[in-house]
Design a protein around this motif. Structure first.
Motif, mmCIF file in Angstrom:
data_model
loop_
_atom_site.group_PDB
_atom_site.id
_atom_site.type_symbol
_atom_site.label_atom_id
_atom_site.label_comp_id
_atom_site.label_asym_id
_atom_site.label_seq_id
_atom_site.Cartn_x
_atom_site.Cartn_y
_atom_site.Cartn_z
ATOM 1 N N PHE A 41 0.817 -1.213 0.000
ATOM 2 C CA PHE A 41 0.000 0.000 0.000
ATOM 3 C C PHE A 41 0.852 1.264 0.000
ATOM 4 N N SER A 42 2.162 1.093 -0.083
ATOM 5 C CA SER A 42 3.092 2.215 -0.005
ATOM 6 C C SER A 42 3.903 2.294 -1.290
ATOM 7 N N GLU A 43 4.271 3.505 -1.668
ATOM 8 C CA GLU A 43 5.108 3.662 -2.855
ATOM 9 C C GLU A 43 6.579 3.452 -2.542
ATOM 10 N N SER A 44 6.928 3.529 -1.251
ATOM 11 C CA SER A 44 8.312 3.252 -0.861
ATOM 12 C C SER A 44 8.343 2.904 0.624
ATOM 13 N N SER A 45 9.367 2.150 0.994
ATOM 14 C CA SER A 45 9.574 1.826 2.404
ATOM 15 C C SER A 45 11.051 1.981 2.727
ATOM 16 N N ILE A 46 11.300 2.484 3.940
ATOM 17 C CA ILE A 46 12.668 2.753 4.384
ATOM 18 C C ILE A 46 12.829 2.186 5.784
ATOM 19 N N ARG A 47 13.991 1.600 6.080
ATOM 20 C CA ARG A 47 14.366 1.249 7.451
ATOM 21 C C ARG A 47 15.463 2.210 7.885
ATOM 22 N N ASP A 48 15.264 2.880 9.004
ATOM 23 C CA ASP A 48 16.338 3.746 9.483
ATOM 24 C C ASP A 48 17.380 2.902 10.223
ATOM 25 N N GLY A 49 18.414 3.556 10.708
ATOM 26 C CA GLY A 49 19.531 2.831 11.291
ATOM 27 C C GLY A 49 19.203 2.093 12.571
ATOM 28 N N LEU A 50 18.146 2.483 13.288
ATOM 29 C CA LEU A 50 17.731 1.764 14.490
ATOM 30 C C LEU A 50 16.753 0.647 14.175
ATOM 31 N N GLY A 51 16.129 0.707 12.990
ATOM 32 C CA GLY A 51 15.220 -0.354 12.594
ATOM 33 C C GLY A 51 13.775 0.043 12.428
ATOM 34 N N SER A 52 13.440 1.319 12.663
ATOM 35 C CA SER A 52 12.068 1.756 12.439
ATOM 36 C C SER A 52 11.721 1.631 10.961
ATOM 37 N N LEU A 53 10.449 1.323 10.693
ATOM 38 C CA LEU A 53 9.965 1.102 9.334
ATOM 39 C C LEU A 53 9.090 2.277 8.910
ATOM 40 N N ILE A 54 9.409 2.876 7.755
ATOM 41 C CA ILE A 54 8.743 4.092 7.292
ATOM 42 C C ILE A 54 8.132 3.839 5.921
ATOM 43 N N PHE A 55 6.807 3.974 5.820
ATOM 44 C CA PHE A 55 6.094 3.870 4.550
ATOM 45 C C PHE A 55 5.687 5.263 4.087
ATOM 46 N N LYS A 56 5.721 5.475 2.770
ATOM 47 C CA LYS A 56 5.355 6.768 2.179
ATOM 48 C C LYS A 56 4.184 6.589 1.232
ATOM 49 N N LYS A 57 3.208 7.495 1.336
ATOM 50 C CA LYS A 57 2.049 7.493 0.431
ATOM 51 C C LYS A 57 1.767 8.934 0.018
ATOM 52 N N SER A 58 2.053 9.260 -1.250
ATOM 53 C CA SER A 58 1.840 10.611 -1.753
ATOM 54 C C SER A 58 0.371 10.840 -2.060
ATOM 55 N N GLY A 59 -0.064 12.080 -1.852
ATOM 56 C CA GLY A 59 -1.438 12.444 -2.139
ATOM 57 C C GLY A 59 -1.570 13.090 -3.501
ATOM 58 N N GLU A 60 -2.720 13.763 -3.705
ATOM 59 C CA GLU A 60 -3.004 14.385 -5.003
ATOM 60 C C GLU A 60 -2.093 15.578 -5.256
ATOM 61 N N THR A 61 -1.620 16.218 -4.199
ATOM 62 C CA THR A 61 -0.612 17.277 -4.308
ATOM 63 C C THR A 61 0.509 16.946 -3.342
ATOM 64 N N GLU A 62 1.657 17.544 -3.574
ATOM 65 C CA GLU A 62 2.801 17.226 -2.711
ATOM 66 C C GLU A 62 2.486 17.593 -1.270
ATOM 67 N N GLY A 63 2.059 18.824 -1.017
ATOM 68 C CA GLY A 63 1.589 19.236 0.295
ATOM 69 C C GLY A 63 2.565 19.005 1.425
ATOM 70 N N PRO A 64 2.095 19.178 2.652
ATOM 71 C CA PRO A 64 2.965 18.976 3.818
ATOM 72 C C PRO A 64 3.243 17.497 4.073
ATOM 73 N N LYS A 65 4.311 17.250 4.822
ATOM 74 C CA LYS A 65 4.641 15.885 5.240
ATOM 75 C C LYS A 65 3.946 15.610 6.574
ATOM 76 N N VAL A 66 2.995 14.691 6.541
ATOM 77 C CA VAL A 66 2.260 14.318 7.747
ATOM 78 C C VAL A 66 2.746 12.942 8.186
ATOM 79 N N MET A 67 3.368 12.888 9.334
ATOM 80 C CA MET A 67 3.924 11.642 9.861
ATOM 81 C C MET A 67 3.057 11.152 11.015
ATOM 82 N N ALA A 68 2.630 9.897 10.955
ATOM 83 C CA ALA A 68 1.914 9.261 12.055
ATOM 84 C C ALA A 68 2.664 8.003 12.442
ATOM 85 N N ALA A 69 2.755 7.735 13.741
ATOM 86 C CA ALA A 69 3.581 6.610 14.188
ATOM 87 C C ALA A 69 2.964 5.895 15.374
#
Length: 365
Positions: A41-69
């Protein structure tokens, strides 16, 4: 439309997520479950150096970065000594009360496999009256894996530094009206964050921003994963989704914990790690009322990932959504799936409405 937590498939997945082994610093099992289910369901996934998993989903416009965790680590233990008599001494990973530990089963994870043990102490029959009337300290507890000496423990492959997690099955109570299990703090928050990602994709929901759905690690030992994940995302606004202490258990006053299980999502107005952005908080309340989502205002004495993220860089407007949960930081917690659904609906509604103008307004005078 948010998928109901009453859906059998979703409950089955959360059962596996709840029961998975993942104390702070050892979260690979729950992280892999999340990645396996939600990466499509994500266009990309990243693991940071500690191991957290980050999924990205772009909207209809670039807009602000809204992070939920939500954080996937659970409170657990780590072996610090193997005694000559075969008993294991441990330190805690996260906040445990010693009163919840005696006679509880645990899993000791080794390089060669898992072993079941039980946390125990001096038998009450042999305690003096003074000892029986005094709370047991964690330093006086040990793990029994059925060994008679240190050599037998070594034969099992158990070493200093091996992690330990509670052994507690997930159960559905009252015909689906309540869930019982371990690690709800905070795998239920992670479930909410990821189900919103799924609903955005599957439902073709328009959103005027870029949504980052994050499963953080090492929250219970100092909010560590939140700091590194924020460095990766560099968010414009942050929403932590975590459990809230349900104050409807015996012995708890409304002043200590105002939220109640089954009465809606908690909007946290204050905790010891963060005072939420006031305009963002009011926006969340307004959206809940506009969408007819049941909510409760709460104040808690703990902290969440927002305690780190709101201090990122020049500061990030942040807020916490909570799921009222009984008996947190123990082997077995109870919550209402209705509250899980309300939290999903509110987070999804917020993502739909957070455009550049709205997010800029959180920092305007």
């Amino acid at each position: 439309m948010v998928t109901s937590p009453m859906d059998d498939e979703l409950v089955s997945f959360f059962s596996r997520l709840s029961e998975s082994f993942g104390p702070s610093g050892f979260e690979s099992e729950p992280i892999n479950l999340i990645k396996e289910r939600y990466s499509i369901f994500s266009e990309s996934s990243i693991r940071d150096g500690l191991g957290s998993l980050i999924f990205k989903k772009s909207g209809e416009t670039e807009g602000p970065k809204v992070m939920a965790a939500g954080h996937v680590d659970e409170i657990g233990f780590i072996i610090v000594s193997i005694e000559d008599n075969g008993f294991l001494k441990f330190e805690t990973l996260g906040g445990w009360a010693s009163t919840t530990l005696p006679a509880q089963r645990v899993i000791v994870r080794t390089k060669r496999g898992d072993h079941v043990g039980v946390i125990t102490s001096k038998p009450p029959h042999l305690m003096t009256p003074e000892e029986r009337n005094k709370p047991i300290e964690i330093k006086d507890l040990f793990i029994d894996v059925g060994a008679k000496n240190k050599d037998q423990v070594k034969e099992m492959g158990i070493r200093i530094g091996d992690p330990v997690a509670p052994l507690a099955p997930f159960e559905v109570l009252r015909g689906g009206k309540a869930w019982l299990g371990k690690a709800f703090d905070d795998r239920v928050g992670t479930l909410v964050v990821m189900e919103v990602l799924r609903n955005l994709k599957e439902g073709g929901v328009n959103h005027p921003n870029t949504y980052y759905a994050v499963a953080t690690v090492q929250e219970e030992v100092g909010l560590r994963g939140a700091e590194t994940a924020a460095d990766v995302v560099n968010p414009d606004v942050f929403i932590a989704v975590d459990v809230d202490i349900a104050g409807d258990s015996p012995g708890i006053t409304s002043a200590e914990a105002p939220a109640k299980m089954g009465e809606g999502v908690s909007i946290i107005t204050w905790d010891r790690s963060m005072i939420p952005n006031f305009k963002l908080r009011e926006f969340v309340i307004e959206v809940a009322e506009e969408e007819n989502i049941p909510y409760q205002l709460s104040a808690v004495r703990g902290g969440t990932d927002a305690g780190r993220v709101h201090l990122h860089s020049k500061g990030v407007p942040s807020v916490v959504l909570g799921i009222p949960t009984r008996h947190i930081h123990s082997h077995s917690s109870i919550l209402s799936p209705d509250d899980v659904e309300a939290t999903m609906k509110l987070l999804l509604a917020l993502i739909r409405k957070m455009d550049s103008k709205v997010v800029r307004g959180f920092q305007e005078l």
